[in-house]
Design a protein around this motif. Structure first.
Motif, PDB file in Angstrom:
ATOM      1  N   GLY A  40      17.793  12.145  11.293  1.00 40.94           N
ATOM      2  CA  GLY A  40      18.999  12.942  11.867  1.00 40.94           C
ATOM      3  C   GLY A  40      20.483  12.956  10.782  1.00 40.94           C
ATOM      4  O   GLY A  40      19.981  12.626   9.668  1.00 40.94           O
ATOM      5  N   PRO A  41      21.463  13.118  11.079  1.00 36.14           N
ATOM      6  CA  PRO A  41      22.452  13.543  10.138  1.00 36.14           C
ATOM      7  C   PRO A  41      23.440  12.016   9.922  1.00 36.14           C
ATOM      8  O   PRO A  41      24.154  12.077   8.631  1.00 36.14           O
ATOM      9  CB  PRO A  41      23.121  14.584  10.644  1.00 36.14           C
ATOM     10  N   ASN A  42      22.889  10.964  10.738  1.00 40.20           N
ATOM     11  CA  ASN A  42      23.865   9.822  10.769  1.00 40.20           C
ATOM     12  C   ASN A  42      23.484   8.978   9.404  1.00 40.20           C
ATOM     13  O   ASN A  42      22.059   8.989   9.291  1.00 40.20           O
ATOM     14  CB  ASN A  42      24.124   9.042  12.020  1.00 40.20           C
ATOM     15  N   VAL A  43      24.209   8.286   8.727  1.00 42.05           N
ATOM     16  CA  VAL A  43      23.898   7.480   7.691  1.00 42.05           C
ATOM     17  C   VAL A  43      23.972   6.000   7.939  1.00 42.05           C
ATOM     18  O   VAL A  43      25.102   5.558   8.637  1.00 42.05           O
ATOM     19  CB  VAL A  43      24.819   7.676   6.595  1.00 42.05           C
ATOM     20  N   HIS A  44      22.909   5.074   7.794  1.00 46.68           N
ATOM     21  CA  HIS A  44      23.258   3.660   7.742  1.00 46.68           C
ATOM     22  C   HIS A  44      23.285   3.056   6.489  1.00 46.68           C
ATOM     23  O   HIS A  44      22.724   3.258   5.446  1.00 46.68           O
ATOM     24  CB  HIS A  44      21.870   3.202   8.295  1.00 46.68           C
ATOM     25  N   LEU A  45      24.533   2.408   6.445  1.00 48.55           N
ATOM     26  CA  LEU A  45      24.836   1.477   5.012  1.00 48.55           C
ATOM     27  C   LEU A  45      24.387  -0.015   5.181  1.00 48.55           C
ATOM     28  O   LEU A  45      24.795  -0.618   6.286  1.00 48.55           O
ATOM     29  CB  LEU A  45      26.296   1.638   4.907  1.00 48.55           C
ATOM     30  N   ILE A  46      23.614  -0.373   4.270  1.00 49.21           N
ATOM     31  CA  ILE A  46      23.143  -1.630   4.421  1.00 49.21           C
ATOM     32  C   ILE A  46      24.012  -2.344   3.110  1.00 49.21           C
ATOM     33  O   ILE A  46      24.011  -2.230   2.057  1.00 49.21           O
ATOM     34  CB  ILE A  46      21.583  -1.704   3.788  1.00 49.21           C
ATOM     35  N   CYS A  47      24.400  -3.607   3.692  1.00 49.74           N
ATOM     36  CA  CYS A  47      25.224  -4.328   2.703  1.00 49.74           C
ATOM     37  C   CYS A  47      25.047  -5.956   3.268  1.00 49.74           C
ATOM     38  O   CYS A  47      24.603  -6.223   4.309  1.00 49.74           O
ATOM     39  CB  CYS A  47      26.655  -4.126   2.544  1.00 49.74           C
ATOM     40  N   GLU A  48      25.580  -6.943   2.349  1.00 47.81           N
ATOM     41  CA  GLU A  48      25.667  -8.252   2.840  1.00 47.81           C
ATOM     42  C   GLU A  48      27.117  -8.490   3.586  1.00 47.81           C
ATOM     43  O   GLU A  48      27.898  -7.528   3.446  1.00 47.81           O
ATOM     44  CB  GLU A  48      25.515  -9.166   1.914  1.00 47.81           C
ATOM     45  N   PRO A  49      27.295  -9.610   4.182  1.00 57.48           N
ATOM     46  CA  PRO A  49      28.488  -9.770   5.162  1.00 57.48           C
ATOM     47  C   PRO A  49      29.675  -9.664   4.222  1.00 57.48           C
ATOM     48  O   PRO A  49      30.743  -9.041   4.582  1.00 57.48           O
ATOM     49  CB  PRO A  49      28.191 -11.078   5.881  1.00 57.48           C
ATOM     50  N   ALA A  50      29.457 -10.206   3.173  1.00 62.92           N
ATOM     51  CA  ALA A  50      30.891 -10.460   2.181  1.00 62.92           C
ATOM     52  C   ALA A  50      31.403  -8.856   1.977  1.00 62.92           C
ATOM     53  O   ALA A  50      32.554  -8.847   1.723  1.00 62.92           O
ATOM     54  CB  ALA A  50      30.636 -11.030   0.829  1.00 62.92           C
ATOM     55  N   ALA A  51      30.806  -7.946   2.158  1.00 66.45           N
ATOM     56  CA  ALA A  51      31.034  -6.671   1.553  1.00 66.45           C
ATOM     57  C   ALA A  51      31.283  -5.700   2.902  1.00 66.45           C
ATOM     58  O   ALA A  51      31.651  -4.487   2.805  1.00 66.45           O
ATOM     59  CB  ALA A  51      29.888  -5.871   0.685  1.00 66.45           C
ATOM     60  N   ALA A  52      30.979  -6.296   3.782  1.00 66.04           N
ATOM     61  CA  ALA A  52      31.123  -5.255   5.359  1.00 66.04           C
ATOM     62  C   ALA A  52      32.488  -4.826   5.479  1.00 66.04           C
ATOM     63  O   ALA A  52      32.459  -3.603   6.099  1.00 66.04           O
ATOM     64  CB  ALA A  52      30.366  -6.075   6.444  1.00 66.04           C
ATOM     65  N   ALA A  53      33.387  -5.560   5.327  1.00 64.53           N
ATOM     66  CA  ALA A  53      34.710  -5.184   5.991  1.00 64.53           C
ATOM     67  C   ALA A  53      35.406  -3.988   4.939  1.00 64.53           C
ATOM     68  O   ALA A  53      35.759  -2.966   5.547  1.00 64.53           O
ATOM     69  CB  ALA A  53      35.727  -6.260   5.851  1.00 64.53           C
ATOM     70  N   ALA A  54      35.019  -4.196   3.591  1.00 62.55           N
ATOM     71  CA  ALA A  54      35.516  -3.404   2.773  1.00 62.55           C
ATOM     72  C   ALA A  54      34.673  -1.857   3.029  1.00 62.55           C
ATOM     73  O   ALA A  54      35.314  -0.877   2.702  1.00 62.55           O
ATOM     74  CB  ALA A  54      35.264  -3.804   1.248  1.00 62.55           C
ATOM     75  N   VAL A  55      33.277  -1.918   3.047  1.00 67.34           N
ATOM     76  CA  VAL A  55      32.399  -0.769   3.442  1.00 67.34           C
ATOM     77  C   VAL A  55      33.100  -0.231   4.686  1.00 67.34           C
ATOM     78  O   VAL A  55      33.331   1.187   4.726  1.00 67.34           O
ATOM     79  CB  VAL A  55      31.081  -0.972   3.475  1.00 67.34           C
ATOM     80  N   SER A  56      33.387  -0.683   5.832  1.00 67.71           N
ATOM     81  CA  SER A  56      33.482  -0.386   7.060  1.00 67.71           C
ATOM     82  C   SER A  56      34.864   0.307   7.047  1.00 67.71           C
ATOM     83  O   SER A  56      35.061   1.524   7.668  1.00 67.71           O
ATOM     84  CB  SER A  56      33.468  -1.508   8.165  1.00 67.71           C
ATOM     85  N   SER A  57      35.789  -0.319   6.529  1.00 67.35           N
ATOM     86  CA  SER A  57      37.072   0.545   6.275  1.00 67.35           C
ATOM     87  C   SER A  57      37.186   1.597   5.433  1.00 67.35           C
ATOM     88  O   SER A  57      37.857   2.616   5.741  1.00 67.35           O
ATOM     89  CB  SER A  57      38.265  -0.675   5.937  1.00 67.35           C
ATOM     90  N   ARG A  58      36.469   1.679   4.243  1.00 70.98           N
ATOM     91  CA  ARG A  58      36.268   3.145   3.732  1.00 70.98           C
ATOM     92  C   ARG A  58      35.456   4.052   4.403  1.00 70.98           C
ATOM     93  O   ARG A  58      35.990   5.145   4.158  1.00 70.98           O
ATOM     94  CB  ARG A  58      35.556   2.650   2.222  1.00 70.98           C
ATOM     95  N   LEU A  59      34.515   3.423   5.021  1.00 74.25           N
ATOM     96  CA  LEU A  59      33.669   4.439   5.913  1.00 74.25           C
ATOM     97  C   LEU A  59      34.602   5.348   6.642  1.00 74.25           C
ATOM     98  O   LEU A  59      34.368   6.542   7.190  1.00 74.25           O
ATOM     99  CB  LEU A  59      32.765   3.843   6.493  1.00 74.25           C
TER     100      LEU A  59
END
Lengths: 334, 334
Positions: free
Chosen positions: A289-308
């Motif tokens: 499908g077109p959606n993307v799963h981003l895999i990271c560790e908890p320490a990076a999750a907030a930074a990734v989520s806000s950028r996303l």
């Protein structure tokens, strides 16, 4: 069976790190290759099966997220109930099935994985049929290939196998071994034009398919090792490469399956930019499908989520860590 | 050589229908596979080479589109001039080279193909060196692989070959055989992060590369046949599949090359939508970059072009039919 027998099971969806793509045997749903996934603790399906000999309609009924489902979806569930009854050795009564996802169905989360895992466990329990997890995994596989993995919690490998009994999943690492996060960037909630189930039958038409399959022994070993040692820098490149290889097979099939949308590419490019420019340790994978799963560790999750969430075309971001396997949450009444 | 010797040549760029990707021999620039392209009549490079024994600097100078070029681009041109002098058996004097593209350089049009084809013809002529087209094609190939094809007009195949003399292009069909149109949708004019020249050396790191190469005999035969019979419905699926297969190899290389941008996907999806919903006979191909080439016949060109220009992210649309091979437009003075 004279009384109503009813059971409810809950199954997490899963995100594959090495993808299942292509069937070797369509009747048994045997795959061309082993696959490895993380069972998602926070994105799950809860399914109640009630065998009802006194059904006034003398037919199965299926509700998904509160709405009556008919057509090919309902037929696929009924065929699965037939399998359960066959294992129990009975002429089955009609069933009432109610299934609820705690995530949007067409959000790029593998709802058929959690749905058929939960359905298998609930339907068997409601019949008083005691199956071990190997048999449940084989059963779930026939409903939906990746459902074989959702039977188990944590990090799971589905062995390709060579027949019904051997093509089953087993846990590689428990959920508490490594707290990876899957951030699902939803860019489209439209129903897929080509379902994964029918896409699997096209894999062999791609000139790249056998090469992908042949390359997987090495990729599977890399993912197992990265999981065992909790090494994201080893895991990440392997999962990105296999997601791209699977989509390469899809794109070069006849007919060609092009699941990506503009926002898909925006996310892939952004992930690589964040890694290269900011050292943000995050990797992508993409299901059918077109959606993307981003895999990271908890320490990076907030930074990734806000950028996303700031990227054009990202409609929603869902999140889950690893979770438990399929669980019976309400027993059958006998 | 006592007098200044000067010549000017014009070479069309080309768009490959079966792509060149991956080198078998980096020193000779022998490719892993045969490729087929259309030489573009309306998108070309004009290059003047002036051998100047009295150069005050005693060094080559290079101008591209009116600006002095230095660094790796200038060195690549000087190395090519060395090859021409070596063929002539002389210690070469410094040269003044002025090259002009009638299209934006980083527009996704293969400027190195037309540049090295024009440079080869102009440099040889300015030295009074008479090379047949086979020798010129081999010479141009060493400057830039796809330049071997731009030597010839119309529809051209570059034979992989096995050594310097045999890895050359030859015409398949003349330009007036079939008036295909290449509409170039420019989505980015940024310089590529990884040049094709260095990307070619990564092809072998992809697990999909050998499978693509192995599949090409069939694809090449399909493209030759479609060109011979002017059959767009046969040509189109073959060129889309090979463009996707080449990008699949790029994406799954180590490191991974992801040339596409969001607008790239918007165009690919739009082309398939226009075909499916409107019956518009147009197909895409993509070189090593984010821009998309749309191939159609003249009857569809206006409809394709106007739809393209309405897509988000399309900055410009360039257009060309097939054209002549590399031509000397000003003779040397002896």
């Amino acid at each position: 069976m004279s009384t109503t027998a009813k059971a409810t099971a809950r199954a997490g969806s899963n995100i594959a790190f090495i993808k299942y793509w292509g069937v070797a045997d369509a009747s048994l749903n045997l795959p061309l290759n082993n696959s490895i996934s993380m069972t998602l603790g926070d994105l799950y399906t809860t399914t109640t099966v009630e065998w009802d000999p006194d059904s006034p309609l003398n037919a199965d009924t299926l509700q998904i997220d509160g709405a009556a489902a008919t057509g090919s979806k309902a037929e696929r569930v009924s065929r699965h109930l037939d399998r359960v009854a066959q294992l129990a050795g009975i002429d089955r009564p009609p069933a009432r099935v109610a299934s609820h996802n705690n995530f949007p169905m067409a959000s790029g989360i593998a709802s058929s994985a959690s749905a058929f895992a939960a359905l298998s466990v609930a339907a068997a329990a409601a019949l008083g049929l005691h199956l071990d997890t190997r048999a449940l995994s084989a059963l779930a596989r026939k409903g939906s290939g990746s459902a074989s993995r959702s039977l188990f919690g944590g990090y799971v490998e589905w062995e390709r196998g060579c027949d019904d009994a051997s093509s089953i999943a087993h846990p590689l690492q428990p959920a508490d071994h490594w707290a990876l996060i899957d951030l699902v960037a939803v860019v489209s909630t439209a129903e897929k034009t080509v379902s994964s189930a029918s896409g699997h039958t096209l894999a062999h038409t791609s000139p790249l398919n056998t090469a992908r399959i042949a390359s997987l022994d090495r990729a599977l070993a890399q993912v197992r090792s990265a999981l065992a040692t909790r090494n994201l820098a080893e895991l990440g490149p392997a999962i990105e490469q296999d997601a791209l290889a699977m989509h390469a097979v899809m794109m070069t099939s006849s007919p060609s399956l092009l699941y990506w949308q503009p926002a898909t590419l925006a996310i892939l490019q952004a992930v690589r930019r964040w890694r290269a420019n900011e050292g943000l340790p995050v990797y992508f994978t993409i299901d059918a499908g077109p959606n993307v799963h981003l895999i990271c560790e908890p320490a990076a999750a907030a930074a990734v989520s806000s950028r996303l969430q700031q990227l054009d075309g990202v409609q929603a971001v869902l999140s889950s860590g690893p979770g438990a396997g399929t669980t019976l949450i309400q027993e059958a009444l006998f």
